[in-house]
Design a protein around this motif. Structure first.
Motif, PDB file in Angstrom:
ATOM      1  N   MET A  82       0.808  -1.230   0.000  1.00  0.00           N
ATOM      2  CA  MET A  82       0.000   0.000   0.000  1.00  0.00           C
ATOM      3  C   MET A  82       0.835   1.272   0.000  1.00  0.00           C
ATOM      4  O   MET A  82       0.297   2.369  -0.148  1.00  0.00           O
ATOM      5  N   ASP A  83       2.159   1.130   0.166  1.00  0.00           N
ATOM      6  CA  ASP A  83       3.029   2.300   0.020  1.00  0.00           C
ATOM      7  C   ASP A  83       3.360   2.578  -1.447  1.00  0.00           C
ATOM      8  O   ASP A  83       3.898   3.638  -1.768  1.00  0.00           O
ATOM      9  N   LEU A  84       3.057   1.610  -2.317  1.00  0.00           N
ATOM     10  CA  LEU A  84       3.496   1.709  -3.719  1.00  0.00           C
ATOM     11  C   LEU A  84       2.360   1.962  -4.701  1.00  0.00           C
ATOM     12  O   LEU A  84       2.560   2.602  -5.727  1.00  0.00           O
ATOM     13  N   THR A  85       1.187   1.411  -4.417  1.00  0.00           N
ATOM     14  CA  THR A  85       0.087   1.496  -5.386  1.00  0.00           C
ATOM     15  C   THR A  85      -1.222   1.754  -4.655  1.00  0.00           C
ATOM     16  O   THR A  85      -1.299   1.624  -3.433  1.00  0.00           O
ATOM     17  N   THR A 105      -2.526  -7.823   2.333  1.00  0.00           N
ATOM     18  CA  THR A 105      -1.387  -7.725   1.413  1.00  0.00           C
ATOM     19  C   THR A 105      -0.754  -9.100   1.239  1.00  0.00           C
ATOM     20  O   THR A 105      -0.895  -9.964   2.103  1.00  0.00           O
ATOM     21  N   MET A 106      -0.033  -9.266   0.119  1.00  0.00           N
ATOM     22  CA  MET A 106       0.550 -10.574  -0.205  1.00  0.00           C
ATOM     23  C   MET A 106       1.904 -10.436  -0.900  1.00  0.00           C
ATOM     24  O   MET A 106       2.074 -10.880  -2.039  1.00  0.00           O
ATOM     25  N   PRO A 107       2.897  -9.801  -0.275  1.00  0.00           N
ATOM     26  CA  PRO A 107       4.213  -9.730  -0.922  1.00  0.00           C
ATOM     27  C   PRO A 107       4.725 -11.141  -1.237  1.00  0.00           C
ATOM     28  O   PRO A 107       4.505 -12.040  -0.428  1.00  0.00           O
ATOM     29  N   PRO A 108       5.349 -11.393  -2.400  1.00  0.00           N
ATOM     30  CA  PRO A 108       5.947 -10.420  -3.316  1.00  0.00           C
ATOM     31  C   PRO A 108       4.990  -9.841  -4.375  1.00  0.00           C
ATOM     32  O   PRO A 108       5.441  -9.163  -5.289  1.00  0.00           O
ATOM     33  N   TRP A 128      -2.967  -5.338  -3.365  1.00  0.00           N
ATOM     34  CA  TRP A 128      -3.508  -5.318  -2.002  1.00  0.00           C
ATOM     35  C   TRP A 128      -4.972  -4.974  -2.068  1.00  0.00           C
ATOM     36  O   TRP A 128      -5.436  -4.302  -2.990  1.00  0.00           O
ATOM     37  N   LEU A 129      -5.708  -5.483  -1.110  1.00  0.00           N
ATOM     38  CA  LEU A 129      -7.163  -5.373  -1.115  1.00  0.00           C
ATOM     39  C   LEU A 129      -7.625  -4.657   0.144  1.00  0.00           C
ATOM     40  O   LEU A 129      -7.017  -4.799   1.206  1.00  0.00           O
ATOM     41  N   ARG A 130      -8.713  -3.900   0.019  1.00  0.00           N
ATOM     42  CA  ARG A 130      -9.287  -3.206   1.175  1.00  0.00           C
ATOM     43  C   ARG A 130     -10.760  -3.590   1.315  1.00  0.00           C
ATOM     44  O   ARG A 130     -11.501  -3.570   0.333  1.00  0.00           O
ATOM     45  N   GLY A 131     -11.177  -3.901   2.531  1.00  0.00           N
ATOM     46  CA  GLY A 131     -12.590  -4.150   2.812  1.00  0.00           C
ATOM     47  C   GLY A 131     -12.928  -5.635   2.833  1.00  0.00           C
ATOM     48  O   GLY A 131     -12.333  -6.443   2.123  1.00  0.00           O
TER      49      GLY A 131
END
Length: 337
Positions: A85-88, A236-239, A243-246
């Motif tokens: 979430m810092d990137l997209t 979130t799921m690195p790599p 990312w999903l919200r809600g």
């Protein structure tokens, strides 16, 4: 005989500082593996140059000086580790695509035991734990390297400004100025959101929340899971940079792209000062369960607000000392798990 005893004593003296130095380098670098490399480099440098150490500072201060220089050298490339979430922006489930990015981009998880030394003071222990949480770590990575060092040394490790100035070969005024700028940057990012909500140790309400979470996840019960997630929870799921919200998008993902995780098993772990789980999913070929992710959970006000799945199991499971296979229980074998 005397030399070998002195060498053994030095080894023991240096090794005593490994855990706290790993915590320092981890906060500086945002990478579990780079932190461990940096500490190893620090201890080797200290061992080789110990005859030049004249005791003008404590051994601990000297080691921190070496570790700081090692980390600053590693950070000259300017790489800032981040969370998805810092990137997209978040992606609606309908447009979800799993696009991996290189390992060097991601903020990495870390087992508590590798970075949190045992301390007697509960307040000191709480500060140490809060300062390795994912949101705080992500905020640290946005600071220029020297500001990062000043903030960690002053705010987390409680060094005096004069001690930090000596370590960095600079003035107290310069240290105070760097600390002020670092605090301002962190305040802008509102790093306190959702942080500090996790008790240490977990309170009864939080323990029950995690018990319900395990039951809902292992049963793949999306109704029960929805009741435990904050309405604005983040997954979130690195790599992967997705990312999903809600709750709707998270549970929707779990029943579509993530459907093979039905029937999984969770084992508790402690990562980044937060509760977490080693996630094993059914292995239809070998039987039993194979590693899938290390999950790190953020909690606030009786709900799960962050659900972070680190998928590179070849790296994370050995780091956490986790088995690479779980056998099915006898009743699961009968059911064909």
């Amino acid at each position: 005989m005397g030399d070998s005893t002195a060498t053994a004593d030095l080894d023991v003296a240096l090794e005593k500082h490994r855990t706290e130095l790993t915590g320092y380098c981890y906060r500086m670098l945002g990478s579990s593996f780079e932190a461990e490399d940096a500490v190893q480099d620090t201890l080797v440098r200290a061992w080789r140059s110990h005859d030049k150490f004249e005791g003008r500072s404590s051994l601990r201060s000297w080691l921190y000086r070496i570790a700081t220089n090692v980390c600053l050298d590693m950070l000259t490339a300017g790489n800032k580790r981040a969370r998805p979430m810092d990137l997209t922006e978040s992606t609606p489930l309908a447009q979800a695509a799993l696009s991996p990015r290189p390992d060097s981009i991601w903020l990495e998880p870390m087992p508590d035991t590798r970075v949190l030394p045992t301390v007697d003071d509960p307040a000191e222990a709480a500060v140490a734990k809060e300062s390795i949480r994912l949101a705080f770590m992500a905020a640290l990575q946005q600071l220029p390297p020297k500001q990062r060092a000043v903030l960690i040394l002053r705010e987390v490790l409680a060094w005096k400004a004069s001690e930090v100035a000596e370590l960095l070969d600079t003035s107290v005024a310069s240290v105070n100025s760097a600390l002020q700028r670092a605090r301002a940057t962190l305040a802008e990012r509102e790093t306190a959101a959702g942080e500090g909500a996790v008790s240490d140790p977990l309170d009864e309400e939080q323990r029950k929340l995690l018990e319900r979470y395990v039951k809902a996840f292992e049963g793949y019960d999306m109704t029960a899971l929805t009741a435990l997630l904050h309405e604005d929870a983040i997954m979130t799921m690195p790599p992967f940079d997705l990312w999903l919200r809600g709750t709707a998008d998270i549970t929707g993902f779990m029943t579509t792209l993530g459907a093979s995780c039905a029937g999984s098993r969770l084992l508790p772990v402690e990562a980044n000062g937060l509760p977490g789980f080693a996630h094993y999913k059914p292995d239809p070929e070998a039987g039993g369960f194979s590693p899938w992710a290390v999950q790190v959970l953020e909690l606030s006000d009786g709900r799960i607000t962050g659900f972070h799945c680190f998928l590179d199991t070849g790296r994370w499971f050995p780091l956490f000392g986790l088995p690479l296979h779980l056998e099915a229980e006898p009743d699961e074998v009968e059911k064909g798990v």
